[in-house]
Design a protein around this motif. Structure first.
Motif, PDB file in Angstrom:
ATOM      1  N   ILE A   1      11.884 -23.595 -36.257  1.00  0.00           N
ATOM      2  CA  ILE A   1      10.693 -23.612 -35.491  1.00  0.00           C
ATOM      3  C   ILE A   1       9.557 -23.885 -36.130  1.00  0.00           C
ATOM      4  N   ILE A   2       8.664 -24.652 -36.008  1.00  0.00           N
ATOM      5  CA  ILE A   2       7.471 -24.912 -36.775  1.00  0.00           C
ATOM      6  C   ILE A   2       6.293 -24.711 -35.847  1.00  0.00           C
ATOM      7  N   LEU A   3       5.364 -23.873 -35.962  1.00  0.00           N
ATOM      8  CA  LEU A   3       4.212 -23.589 -35.170  1.00  0.00           C
ATOM      9  C   LEU A   3       2.991 -24.204 -35.824  1.00  0.00           C
ATOM     10  N   LEU A   4       2.183 -24.766 -35.006  1.00  0.00           N
ATOM     11  CA  LEU A   4       0.550 -25.356 -35.447  1.00  0.00           C
ATOM     12  C   LEU A   4      -0.335 -24.599 -35.023  1.00  0.00           C
ATOM     13  N   ALA A   5      -0.987 -23.814 -35.589  1.00  0.00           N
ATOM     14  CA  ALA A   5      -2.250 -22.840 -34.829  1.00  0.00           C
ATOM     15  C   ALA A   5      -1.606 -22.316 -33.495  1.00  0.00           C
ATOM     16  N   PRO A   6      -0.677 -21.448 -33.656  1.00  0.00           N
ATOM     17  CA  PRO A   6       0.231 -20.898 -32.089  1.00  0.00           C
ATOM     18  C   PRO A   6      -0.879 -19.942 -31.582  1.00  0.00           C
ATOM     19  N   ALA A   7      -0.930 -19.838 -30.349  1.00  0.00           N
ATOM     20  CA  ALA A   7      -1.670 -18.800 -29.522  1.00  0.00           C
ATOM     21  C   ALA A   7      -0.645 -17.907 -28.990  1.00  0.00           C
ATOM     22  N   VAL A   8      -0.405 -16.909 -29.827  1.00  0.00           N
ATOM     23  CA  VAL A   8       0.713 -15.950 -29.538  1.00  0.00           C
ATOM     24  C   VAL A   8       0.107 -14.437 -29.506  1.00  0.00           C
ATOM     25  N   TYR A   9      -1.262 -14.235 -29.529  1.00  0.00           N
ATOM     26  CA  TYR A   9      -1.429 -12.670 -29.530  1.00  0.00           C
ATOM     27  C   TYR A   9      -2.770 -12.687 -28.558  1.00  0.00           C
ATOM     28  N   SER A  10      -2.393 -11.831 -27.538  1.00  0.00           N
ATOM     29  CA  SER A  10      -3.336 -11.917 -26.434  1.00  0.00           C
ATOM     30  C   SER A  10      -4.779 -10.994 -26.990  1.00  0.00           C
ATOM     31  N   LYS A  11      -4.931 -10.078 -28.008  1.00  0.00           N
ATOM     32  CA  LYS A  11      -5.801  -9.347 -28.117  1.00  0.00           C
ATOM     33  C   LYS A  11      -7.023 -10.055 -28.823  1.00  0.00           C
ATOM     34  N   VAL A  12      -6.685 -11.305 -29.379  1.00  0.00           N
ATOM     35  CA  VAL A  12      -7.548 -12.230 -30.017  1.00  0.00           C
ATOM     36  C   VAL A  12      -7.876 -13.442 -29.413  1.00  0.00           C
ATOM     37  N   GLU A  13      -7.218 -13.533 -28.020  1.00  0.00           N
ATOM     38  CA  GLU A  13      -7.312 -14.751 -27.362  1.00  0.00           C
ATOM     39  C   GLU A  13      -8.969 -14.933 -27.038  1.00  0.00           C
ATOM     40  N   PRO A  14      -9.475 -15.861 -27.393  1.00  0.00           N
ATOM     41  CA  PRO A  14     -11.155 -16.128 -26.967  1.00  0.00           C
ATOM     42  C   PRO A  14     -11.160 -16.780 -25.791  1.00  0.00           C
ATOM     43  N   MET A  15     -12.151 -16.447 -24.855  1.00  0.00           N
ATOM     44  CA  MET A  15     -12.404 -16.955 -23.743  1.00  0.00           C
ATOM     45  C   MET A  15     -13.780 -17.616 -23.684  1.00  0.00           C
ATOM     46  N   PRO A  16     -13.616 -18.970 -24.031  1.00  0.00           N
ATOM     47  CA  PRO A  16     -15.081 -19.820 -23.979  1.00  0.00           C
ATOM     48  C   PRO A  16     -15.752 -19.534 -22.691  1.00  0.00           C
TER      49      PRO A  16
ATOM     50  N   ASN B   1      13.205 -13.381 -31.660  1.00  0.00           N
ATOM     51  CA  ASN B   1      13.484 -15.029 -31.903  1.00  0.00           C
ATOM     52  C   ASN B   1      14.533 -14.904 -33.112  1.00  0.00           C
ATOM     53  N   PRO B   2      15.600 -15.647 -33.131  1.00  0.00           N
ATOM     54  CA  PRO B   2      16.704 -15.635 -34.243  1.00  0.00           C
ATOM     55  C   PRO B   2      16.390 -16.762 -35.222  1.00  0.00           C
ATOM     56  N   ASN B   3      15.494 -17.549 -35.029  1.00  0.00           N
ATOM     57  CA  ASN B   3      15.300 -18.856 -35.788  1.00  0.00           C
ATOM     58  C   ASN B   3      14.452 -18.372 -36.908  1.00  0.00           C
ATOM     59  N   LYS B   4      14.635 -19.484 -38.037  1.00  0.00           N
ATOM     60  CA  LYS B   4      13.684 -19.288 -39.281  1.00  0.00           C
ATOM     61  C   LYS B   4      12.461 -19.997 -38.634  1.00  0.00           C
ATOM     62  N   ILE B   5      11.177 -19.618 -38.841  1.00  0.00           N
ATOM     63  CA  ILE B   5       9.871 -19.842 -38.197  1.00  0.00           C
ATOM     64  C   ILE B   5       8.800 -20.272 -39.379  1.00  0.00           C
ATOM     65  N   VAL B   6       8.219 -21.173 -39.276  1.00  0.00           N
ATOM     66  CA  VAL B   6       7.055 -21.681 -39.993  1.00  0.00           C
ATOM     67  C   VAL B   6       5.768 -21.939 -39.473  1.00  0.00           C
ATOM     68  N   SER B   7       4.798 -21.072 -39.772  1.00  0.00           N
ATOM     69  CA  SER B   7       3.635 -21.306 -39.101  1.00  0.00           C
ATOM     70  C   SER B   7       2.314 -21.865 -40.012  1.00  0.00           C
ATOM     71  N   ILE B   8       1.855 -22.861 -39.477  1.00  0.00           N
ATOM     72  CA  ILE B   8       0.958 -23.508 -40.124  1.00  0.00           C
ATOM     73  C   ILE B   8      -0.472 -23.445 -39.417  1.00  0.00           C
ATOM     74  N   HIS B   9      -1.437 -22.673 -40.325  1.00  0.00           N
ATOM     75  CA  HIS B   9      -2.878 -22.285 -39.365  1.00  0.00           C
ATOM     76  C   HIS B   9      -3.864 -22.333 -40.586  1.00  0.00           C
ATOM     77  N   GLY B  10      -5.124 -22.943 -39.712  1.00  0.00           N
ATOM     78  CA  GLY B  10      -6.170 -22.999 -40.502  1.00  0.00           C
ATOM     79  C   GLY B  10      -7.214 -21.774 -40.440  1.00  0.00           C
TER      80      GLY B  10
ATOM     81  N   VAL C   1      -8.165 -20.974 -31.696  1.00  0.00           N
ATOM     82  CA  VAL C   1      -6.973 -20.021 -31.692  1.00  0.00           C
ATOM     83  C   VAL C   1      -6.942 -19.375 -33.033  1.00  0.00           C
ATOM     84  N   PRO C   2      -7.634 -18.281 -33.285  1.00  0.00           N
ATOM     85  CA  PRO C   2      -8.026 -17.589 -34.569  1.00  0.00           C
ATOM     86  C   PRO C   2      -6.630 -17.458 -35.459  1.00  0.00           C
ATOM     87  N   TYR C   3      -7.098 -17.558 -36.695  1.00  0.00           N
ATOM     88  CA  TYR C   3      -6.035 -17.484 -37.884  1.00  0.00           C
ATOM     89  C   TYR C   3      -5.145 -16.127 -37.725  1.00  0.00           C
ATOM     90  N   SER C   4      -5.797 -15.283 -37.072  1.00  0.00           N
ATOM     91  CA  SER C   4      -5.220 -13.840 -36.983  1.00  0.00           C
ATOM     92  C   SER C   4      -3.867 -13.742 -36.070  1.00  0.00           C
TER      93      SER C   4
END
Length: 281
Positions: free
Chosen positions: A162-177, A220-229, A235-238
């Protein structure tokens, strides 16, 4: 004289606003089937566009298959997004020799879609698992961008990676524009293009929905790569740092692009392309 100047200025401003609004709506609205395929006119290998069904929903899928022996990249777009978000990758001649590729419009983002977004990561995961059910799991790589990240991460099935690109996975840092208020306020909702209304609904519910999953990403049982700026404020780097703490080092790899924004899928195409080529082996 002053009144005349103000009147002319007001008319010009109105025309500029209408022109900018029309351009914005046209640019962000989903393309017709014909326009989607036109995007691949110069491509050496042309994708097949099909209409697929999941439960009572229809969605559009682009499939570029060169050889069944090759691995398959399955792209999952974010909010707002479409199957064309990954067209640069699907048109790339080197990637075309190395992998098969699939991209699709999620429910609510299809051309002239009569359905609303489902605002449900579990639904999106189930649709994705249905979409890849005919592929060999050991040759399938899921690529989730932004909101597509938690969709791919929510699966408990085994895949090649699984390759993640700037994934939005953490509710506490979810910005609301602030712009979401234009959708929230009934007086201004009509100004929001229909596709952005769908995106607004999904954005507003995403934070609460994440809370149902984020404590269990580690299962999640897979190998995971996350690419983030590090320059991503949408979607903050955190988000990726949060994931890194949940997995053992041998299962999770965080690849950082200094100062890259949330548009890294487009602005850092060559770098991400090289990462995809590295991780298909």
């Amino acid at each position: 004289m002053l009144k005349k100047i103000l009147k002319i200025t007001g008319v010009l401003f109105l025309f500029l606003f209408i022109g900018a609004y029309w351009a914005f709506v046209s640019f962000t609205s989903p393309n017709s089937d014909e326009k989607v395929l036109q995007d691949f006119t110069a491509s050496r290998i042309k994708p097949i566009l099909s209409i697929e069904k999941f439960k009572n929903f229809e969605y559009r899928k682009l499939t570029l298959q060169k050889d069944t022996v090759l691995p398959t990249l399955v792209f999952v777009h974010g909010t707002i997004g479409s199957c064309l978000d990954f067209s640069s990758y699907m048109k790339d001649s080197l990637l075309q020799t190395k992998v098969n590729m699939i991209s699709y419009d999620r429910v609510g983002y299809n051309f002239e879609d009569k359905n609303n977004v489902q605002e449900n990561i579990a639904f999106e995961r189930d649709l994705l698992e249905d979409l890849v059910s005919n592929l060999k799991p050991e040759k399938t790589i899921l690529v989730g961008y932004s909101y597509g990240g938690p969709i791919t991460l929510a699966t408990k099935k085994r895949f090649k990676k699984i390759i993640l690109l700037a994934p939005a996975v953490y509710s506490k840092v979810e910005p609301m524009p602030w712009a979401l208020n234009l959708y929230n306020w009934k007086l201004t909702r009509w100004l929001v293009p229909s596709i952005w209304q769908q995106a607004s609904k999904e954005k507003l519910s995403h934070k609460a929905d994440l809370e149902n999953f984020e404590s269990d990403w580690k299962s999640n049982p897979n190998k995971i790569v996350s690419i983030h700026g590090t320059g991503d404020w949408i979607v903050p780097y955190s988000n990726s740092e949060f994931l890194e703490k949940q997995f053992p080092a041998q299962q999770f790899e965080l690849i950082t692009i200094k100062d890259a924004s949330h548009a890294l899928v487009w602005t850092n195409f060559e770098f991400i392309k090289e990462q995809l080529l590295t991780h298909i082996d």
